[in-house]
Motif scaffolding. Sequence first.
Motif, mmCIF file in Angstrom:
data_model
loop_
_atom_site.group_PDB
_atom_site.id
_atom_site.type_symbol
_atom_site.label_atom_id
_atom_site.label_comp_id
_atom_site.label_asym_id
_atom_site.label_seq_id
_atom_site.Cartn_x
_atom_site.Cartn_y
_atom_site.Cartn_z
ATOM 1 N N THR A 59 -7.449 1.868 -0.880
ATOM 2 C CA THR A 59 -8.217 1.099 0.102
ATOM 3 C C THR A 59 -9.307 0.272 -0.583
ATOM 4 O O THR A 59 -9.470 -0.925 -0.286
ATOM 5 C CB THR A 59 -8.851 2.044 1.141
ATOM 6 N N HIS A 88 -6.062 9.376 -3.216
ATOM 7 C CA HIS A 88 -5.177 8.218 -3.428
ATOM 8 C C HIS A 88 -5.475 7.133 -2.395
ATOM 9 O O HIS A 88 -5.533 5.943 -2.721
ATOM 10 C CB HIS A 88 -3.714 8.646 -3.310
ATOM 11 N N PHE A 89 -5.639 7.562 -1.139
ATOM 12 C CA PHE A 89 -5.900 6.611 -0.052
ATOM 13 C C PHE A 89 -7.199 5.852 -0.293
ATOM 14 O O PHE A 89 -7.260 4.627 -0.136
ATOM 15 C CB PHE A 89 -5.952 7.349 1.285
ATOM 16 N N LEU A 96 0.642 3.834 -3.039
ATOM 17 C CA LEU A 96 0.258 5.221 -2.746
ATOM 18 C C LEU A 96 1.340 6.193 -3.216
ATOM 19 O O LEU A 96 1.043 7.225 -3.817
ATOM 20 C CB LEU A 96 0.014 5.392 -1.247
ATOM 21 N N SER A 128 0.825 -1.207 0.000
ATOM 22 C CA SER A 128 0.000 0.000 0.000
ATOM 23 C C SER A 128 0.858 1.256 0.000
ATOM 24 O O SER A 128 0.546 2.231 -0.702
ATOM 25 C CB SER A 128 -0.928 -0.002 1.217
ATOM 26 N N THR A 129 1.935 1.238 0.767
ATOM 27 C CA THR A 129 2.823 2.401 0.813
ATOM 28 C C THR A 129 3.449 2.669 -0.547
ATOM 29 O O THR A 129 3.498 3.811 -1.014
ATOM 30 C CB THR A 129 3.933 2.183 1.859
ATOM 31 N N TYR A 138 -0.953 4.990 4.587
ATOM 32 C CA TYR A 138 -1.205 6.371 4.179
ATOM 33 C C TYR A 138 -0.248 7.321 4.892
ATOM 34 O O TYR A 138 0.349 8.216 4.275
ATOM 35 C CB TYR A 138 -2.654 6.730 4.491
ATOM 36 N N SER A 154 3.365 6.631 3.555
ATOM 37 C CA SER A 154 3.576 7.086 2.179
ATOM 38 C C SER A 154 3.746 8.596 2.105
ATOM 39 O O SER A 154 4.482 9.103 1.258
ATOM 40 C CB SER A 154 2.418 6.645 1.285
ATOM 41 N N ARG A 155 3.089 9.328 2.974
ATOM 42 C CA ARG A 155 3.245 10.786 2.987
ATOM 43 C C ARG A 155 4.663 11.185 3.367
ATOM 44 O O ARG A 155 5.117 12.293 3.042
ATOM 45 C CB ARG A 155 2.231 11.414 3.947
ATOM 46 N N VAL A 188 0.745 12.770 -1.498
ATOM 47 C CA VAL A 188 -0.240 11.705 -1.357
ATOM 48 C C VAL A 188 -1.543 12.325 -0.853
ATOM 49 O O VAL A 188 -1.560 12.956 0.197
ATOM 50 C CB VAL A 188 0.247 10.611 -0.393
#
Length: 424
Positions: free
Chosen positions: A393, A388-389, A33, A29-30, A361, A364-365, A384
């Motif tokens: 998801t 995007h999240f 994103l 996910s990271t 999330y 990733s930021r 991000v």
Amino acid sequence: MNLGLRALLYTARKWKKTLLVFCLILSISTLVLSGLAIADAQEEQTEEVRGTTGASFTVQRDISTGGWSSGSGGSYSTQEFMTEDMIREIASVDGIQGYDASLITLPQIFNADGESLEHENYGFYNYGSYNSQYHELFLSGRFELVEGTHITDDMSNGIMISKELAEWNGLKVGDTLTGIYYPENNTPAVDMEIVGIFDVVADKEDQVNMYDDSSYYDYSSYVFCSMEAAEGLIKGWGEDGDGISEAYFYVTDAAQLDNVIKDVQNISSINWNNYTITSNDEVYQNISSALSDTGTLITTLIVVITVVSMVLITLILFMSVRSRKRETGILLAVGIAKPAVVLQYLLETLLIAVPAFPLAYVCSRQVAGTLGTLFGKTAENVIVTPEHFMSVTIAGGILLIMAVLLSGIPTMRLKPRQILSQME
């Protein structure tokens, strides 16, 4: 024991497997994103490039279709020069950001005391201009405005000079100069006010110069004046032999250059047999190709990461289900329906994913900017977003559901007795 409690107890009891799946979902996910943020930054850069690469087209007299004559100014083409009305009509077409045209003269210039300005050449290489900010010398970065303003199409008698010329002669913005194109032929003297001073950023020796008049002049001897002033300088000189031979039009979006040219060619009031149009978008084509390749690479990496990661998760879940045959058989034997068992597996996975997605999330930021620098992006431009999240998801949840269903199908096809017999 209800379904939710069984799922919760299993995830806690098998904490190693839970931690493995959690880390995998978090990492996927990271990265995804971050990839989406980089892709958006890439798209923004592409759009910015489309508007800032100076994509343009040139409208020029087609001297190949006209004859030649002679006058007091020497030989000249009998083909029509471009008029101000024609240039403005073209400039009014949608998609054109700005325009300029050059009426070149070689005047002598004097200060307020009537003294000839000190500089490197006998005369000056003067561009009569509508909008000097769109002149190729400024767009290319060879010249840079450092004081005052550019020549604009609403100025009557403005002039721009080089910083060197201003320093040599003690001139500043607001001073008045007088230009005379050809004193021996009594051409008019035109008073002009200095509205801007430019710095020569590039050495002329570093440029590739064609064999023409401009090659004999140092950049410090270049000046720009308003078109009205340039036309005043040539009054009585050359009759029809001097005028605007070409004009340059810059588009807002380089990708729409061909469409804008088509619209221009549809202007019925212009006899296009007398003019040619040449597009100038080499810079955009070269840059856009590189940007397109980078965008394709980013998209490909996102897809590869997602596919490979989902295959790994599916394999992990498949192995987990196979190791739970006895448990599955007992559950089915006591009357728990197969869909309920599969739903338990799904709840176990979602219990792991629920904290993994928000944490991804947050992570990733922090890392998206760093990853973006690997693709030539500035960290501040790689952002991000909540959108995007939400996308990750929803898509991630769907993929996890599919992974659970795929991993549980082989076992769910067996009957309870078959499952228990295989475990004996």
